[in-house]
Write a protein that holds these residues in place. Sequence first.
Motif, PDB file in Angstrom:
ATOM      1  N   LYS A  29       0.798  -1.230   0.000  1.00 12.57           N
ATOM      2  CA  LYS A  29       0.000   0.000   0.000  1.00 12.57           C
ATOM      3  C   LYS A  29       0.835   1.287   0.000  1.00 12.57           C
ATOM      4  O   LYS A  29       0.406   2.302   0.514  1.00 12.57           O
ATOM      5  N   LEU A  30       2.027   1.233  -0.600  1.00  9.87           N
ATOM      6  CA  LEU A  30       2.785   2.468  -0.821  1.00  9.87           C
ATOM      7  C   LEU A  30       2.208   3.232  -2.002  1.00  9.87           C
ATOM      8  O   LEU A  30       2.311   4.453  -2.063  1.00  9.87           O
ATOM      9  N   ILE A  31       1.657   2.470  -2.940  1.00 14.94           N
ATOM     10  CA  ILE A  31       0.918   3.097  -4.035  1.00 14.94           C
ATOM     11  C   ILE A  31      -0.466   2.451  -4.066  1.00 14.94           C
ATOM     12  O   ILE A  31      -0.616   1.272  -3.726  1.00 14.94           O
ATOM     13  N   PRO A  32      -1.475   3.221  -4.453  1.00 21.79           N
ATOM     14  CA  PRO A  32      -2.825   2.648  -4.501  1.00 21.79           C
ATOM     15  C   PRO A  32      -2.958   1.646  -5.648  1.00 21.79           C
ATOM     16  O   PRO A  32      -2.278   1.763  -6.672  1.00 21.79           O
ATOM     17  N   ARG A  51       4.336   9.483  -7.962  1.00 25.01           N
ATOM     18  CA  ARG A  51       4.471   8.846  -6.653  1.00 25.01           C
ATOM     19  C   ARG A  51       5.603   7.818  -6.672  1.00 25.01           C
ATOM     20  O   ARG A  51       6.416   7.752  -5.754  1.00 25.01           O
ATOM     21  N   LEU A  52       5.683   7.025  -7.748  1.00 13.84           N
ATOM     22  CA  LEU A  52       6.767   6.050  -7.864  1.00 13.84           C
ATOM     23  C   LEU A  52       8.123   6.735  -7.982  1.00 13.84           C
ATOM     24  O   LEU A  52       9.111   6.265  -7.410  1.00 13.84           O
ATOM     25  N   ALA A  53       8.185   7.832  -8.712  1.00 14.80           N
ATOM     26  CA  ALA A  53       9.446   8.573  -8.824  1.00 14.80           C
ATOM     27  C   ALA A  53       9.869   9.099  -7.453  1.00 14.80           C
ATOM     28  O   ALA A  53      11.056   9.052  -7.097  1.00 14.80           O
ATOM     29  N   PHE A  54       8.913   9.568  -6.667  1.00 17.78           N
ATOM     30  CA  PHE A  54       9.191  10.034  -5.306  1.00 17.78           C
ATOM     31  C   PHE A  54       9.743   8.885  -4.465  1.00 17.78           C
ATOM     32  O   PHE A  54      10.769   9.028  -3.782  1.00 17.78           O
ATOM     33  N   ILE A  55       9.082   7.733  -4.523  1.00 16.64           N
ATOM     34  CA  ILE A  55       9.528   6.563  -3.762  1.00 16.64           C
ATOM     35  C   ILE A  55      10.931   6.162  -4.189  1.00 16.64           C
ATOM     36  O   ILE A  55      11.792   5.887  -3.343  1.00 16.64           O
ATOM     37  N   THR A  70       6.040   7.396   5.783  1.00 16.13           N
ATOM     38  CA  THR A  70       5.870   8.602   6.597  1.00 16.13           C
ATOM     39  C   THR A  70       5.985   9.854   5.746  1.00 16.13           C
ATOM     40  O   THR A  70       5.177  10.778   5.874  1.00 16.13           O
ATOM     41  N   LEU A  71       6.987   9.902   4.868  1.00 12.98           N
ATOM     42  CA  LEU A  71       7.162  11.069   4.000  1.00 12.98           C
ATOM     43  C   LEU A  71       5.972  11.239   3.048  1.00 12.98           C
ATOM     44  O   LEU A  71       5.523  12.358   2.807  1.00 12.98           O
ATOM     45  N   LEU A  72       5.460  10.124   2.534  1.00 17.57           N
ATOM     46  CA  LEU A  72       4.272  10.203   1.681  1.00 17.57           C
ATOM     47  C   LEU A  72       3.075  10.739   2.472  1.00 17.57           C
ATOM     48  O   LEU A  72       2.315  11.576   1.980  1.00 17.57           O
ATOM     49  N   ASP A  73       2.923  10.249   3.698  1.00 19.24           N
ATOM     50  CA  ASP A  73       1.823  10.730   4.549  1.00 19.24           C
ATOM     51  C   ASP A  73       1.974  12.224   4.819  1.00 19.24           C
ATOM     52  O   ASP A  73       0.995  12.968   4.784  1.00 19.24           O
ATOM     53  N   THR A  81       4.078  20.380   8.672  1.00 21.85           N
ATOM     54  CA  THR A  81       4.996  21.517   8.656  1.00 21.85           C
ATOM     55  C   THR A  81       6.305  21.065   8.021  1.00 21.85           C
ATOM     56  O   THR A  81       6.628  19.878   8.021  1.00 21.85           O
ATOM     57  N   CYS A  82       7.015  22.014   7.516  1.00 23.60           N
ATOM     58  CA  CYS A  82       8.321  21.726   6.937  1.00 23.60           C
ATOM     59  C   CYS A  82       9.243  21.164   8.024  1.00 23.60           C
ATOM     60  O   CYS A  82      10.110  20.346   7.742  1.00 23.60           O
ATOM     61  N   ARG A  83       9.042  21.595   9.247  1.00 22.58           N
ATOM     62  CA  ARG A  83       9.853  21.119  10.374  1.00 22.58           C
ATOM     63  C   ARG A  83       9.775  19.591  10.496  1.00 22.58           C
ATOM     64  O   ARG A  83      10.790  18.925  10.713  1.00 22.58           O
ATOM     65  N   GLU A  84       8.583  19.037  10.331  1.00 26.17           N
ATOM     66  CA  GLU A  84       8.416  17.587  10.444  1.00 26.17           C
ATOM     67  C   GLU A  84       9.219  16.852   9.366  1.00 26.17           C
ATOM     68  O   GLU A  84       9.862  15.838   9.649  1.00 26.17           O
ATOM     69  N   VAL A  85       9.177  17.381   8.169  1.00 24.78           N
ATOM     70  CA  VAL A  85       9.906  16.760   7.061  1.00 24.78           C
ATOM     71  C   VAL A  85      11.407  16.887   7.295  1.00 24.78           C
ATOM     72  O   VAL A  85      12.165  15.938   7.113  1.00 24.78           O
ATOM     73  N   LYS A  86      11.837  18.046   7.730  1.00 23.18           N
ATOM     74  CA  LYS A  86      13.262  18.253   7.993  1.00 23.18           C
ATOM     75  C   LYS A  86      13.751  17.344   9.121  1.00 23.18           C
ATOM     76  O   LYS A  86      14.851  16.790   9.044  1.00 23.18           O
TER      77      LYS A  86
END
Length: 133
Positions: A29-32, A51-55, A70-73, A81-86
């Motif tokens: 379930k990383l991609i639908p 989405r696949l390119a991102f993965i 997590t990054l996809l979510d 927030t950008c803080r969470e991603v960083k």
Amino acid sequence: MAAQRATIGALAKATGIKIETIRYYERIKLIPSPPRSEGGQRIYEEDDRKRLAFIKRCRELGFSLDDVRTLLDLRQNDNRTCREVKEKTTTHLRTVRTKIADLKRMERALNTLAQSCEGGDDTHCPILEQLFA
């Protein structure tokens, strides 16, 4: 993928991701799961390719599948927030730096072992002796 819609083979070619890997990403379930044609073929859209390119980029940077999830979510969460991603990225960076330091220590140890042996036809090997000590 010239058109907006593509089969799994075309998607694999466009992304450089093997068909079995794409199917695996669907199972976990990383991609639908995409809709299917009347003939039963999976039909992918441009968003699936992105989405696949991102993965793929995340995996090339060493992110685990859980990290990718997590990054996809976070990407889909409008309240992120950008803080969470960083934070996720810097945590991974620390892990990578630790692995690099460990690999450098291994390199030095292996270099020392290799230099202790002349590599001749002698049956006594200093490398094996040091490893067995």
